[in-house]
Design a protein around this motif. Structure first.
Motif, PDB file in Angstrom:
ATOM      1  N   MET A 138     -40.816  11.949 -13.993  1.00 40.06           N
ATOM      2  CA  MET A 138     -40.572  11.673 -15.409  1.00 40.06           C
ATOM      3  C   MET A 138     -40.344  12.988 -16.147  1.00 40.06           C
ATOM      4  O   MET A 138     -40.892  14.033 -15.753  1.00 40.06           O
ATOM      5  N   GLY A 139     -39.550  12.936 -17.195  1.00 38.60           N
ATOM      6  CA  GLY A 139     -39.228  14.168 -17.889  1.00 38.60           C
ATOM      7  C   GLY A 139     -38.930  13.970 -19.361  1.00 38.60           C
ATOM      8  O   GLY A 139     -38.749  12.846 -19.833  1.00 38.60           O
ATOM      9  N   ALA A 189     -29.733  13.576 -13.213  1.00 36.45           N
ATOM     10  CA  ALA A 189     -30.676  13.201 -12.151  1.00 36.45           C
ATOM     11  C   ALA A 189     -31.457  11.938 -12.485  1.00 36.45           C
ATOM     12  O   ALA A 189     -32.020  11.300 -11.603  1.00 36.45           O
ATOM     13  N   PHE A 190     -31.502  11.574 -13.772  1.00 36.82           N
ATOM     14  CA  PHE A 190     -32.335  10.463 -14.224  1.00 36.82           C
ATOM     15  C   PHE A 190     -31.478   9.263 -14.627  1.00 36.82           C
ATOM     16  O   PHE A 190     -30.490   9.398 -15.335  1.00 36.82           O
ATOM     17  N   ARG A 191     -31.906   8.089 -14.180  1.00 36.19           N
ATOM     18  CA  ARG A 191     -31.168   6.877 -14.504  1.00 36.19           C
ATOM     19  C   ARG A 191     -31.729   6.109 -15.699  1.00 36.19           C
ATOM     20  O   ARG A 191     -31.021   5.324 -16.326  1.00 36.19           O
ATOM     21  N   ALA A 217     -35.308  18.736 -10.771  1.00 37.55           N
ATOM     22  CA  ALA A 217     -34.506  17.755 -11.510  1.00 37.55           C
ATOM     23  C   ALA A 217     -34.379  18.146 -12.976  1.00 37.55           C
ATOM     24  O   ALA A 217     -34.912  17.471 -13.856  1.00 37.55           O
ATOM     25  N   TYR A 218     -33.688  19.239 -13.248  1.00 36.78           N
ATOM     26  CA  TYR A 218     -33.577  19.728 -14.614  1.00 36.78           C
ATOM     27  C   TYR A 218     -32.316  19.226 -15.322  1.00 36.78           C
ATOM     28  O   TYR A 218     -32.133  19.454 -16.512  1.00 36.78           O
ATOM     29  N   LEU A 219     -31.442  18.536 -14.589  1.00 40.00           N
ATOM     30  CA  LEU A 219     -30.222  18.026 -15.201  1.00 40.00           C
ATOM     31  C   LEU A 219     -30.388  16.571 -15.627  1.00 40.00           C
ATOM     32  O   LEU A 219     -30.997  15.776 -14.901  1.00 40.00           O
ATOM     33  N   GLY A 267     -32.921  19.949 -20.485  1.00 41.37           N
ATOM     34  CA  GLY A 267     -34.215  19.631 -19.896  1.00 41.37           C
ATOM     35  C   GLY A 267     -35.319  20.460 -20.521  1.00 41.37           C
ATOM     36  O   GLY A 267     -35.178  21.673 -20.646  1.00 41.37           O
ATOM     37  N   VAL A 268     -36.407  19.827 -20.889  1.00 43.79           N
ATOM     38  CA  VAL A 268     -37.554  20.509 -21.501  1.00 43.79           C
ATOM     39  C   VAL A 268     -38.691  20.643 -20.504  1.00 43.79           C
ATOM     40  O   VAL A 268     -39.223  21.728 -20.294  1.00 43.79           O
TER      41      VAL A 268
END
Length: 126
Positions: A34-35, A112-114, A107-109, A47-48
């Motif tokens: 999670m991000g 990468a997250f859906r 996973a900083y981009l 990305g934080v």
């Protein structure tokens, strides 16, 4: 149906603090990477911070030492504690999740997250 809902944004003066929350529903997120990401008008999403299912966290250089990401798997909730806020932290903040990310620290981009929330606005005045 997966849903992520952010809250806690607002307006603060420089040096102040805010705590963002991201309530997840429709799925058990305890295994997900999670991000938190942020975006200002006219720029791409940045990305934080991100946190894996074991609680290991990674941060952007611009927020290290000021922001802390955490998660409460029992509550299916992700947090971002933001201290010593600066005007350049002003942005829309989004939470994201994905169970398929193998190396969460990398996973900083945004791609990468859906799964994404709708965002919460943070405004820091000088």
């Amino acid at each position: 149906q997966r849903q992520l809902v952010e809250s806690g944004g607002g307006s603060v003066q420089a040096g102040g603090s805010l705590r963002l929350s991201c309530a997840a529903s429709g799925y058990i997120y305890s295994s997900d990477c999670m991000g938190w990401f942020r975006q200002v008008p006219g720029k791409g999403r940045e990305g934080v911070a991100r946190i894996d299912n074991g609680g290991s966290a990674s941060y952007a250089d611009s927020v290290k030492g000021r922001f802390t990401i955490s998660r409460d798997n029992a509550k299916n909730t992700l947090y971002l504690q933001m201290n010593n806020l600066k005007p350049e932290d002003t942005a829309m903040y989004y939470c994201a999740a994905d169970p398929a990310i193998k190396y969460c620290s990398a996973a900083y981009l945004p791609s990468a997250f859906r799964y994404w929330g709708q965002g919460t606005q943070v405004t820091v005045s000088s």
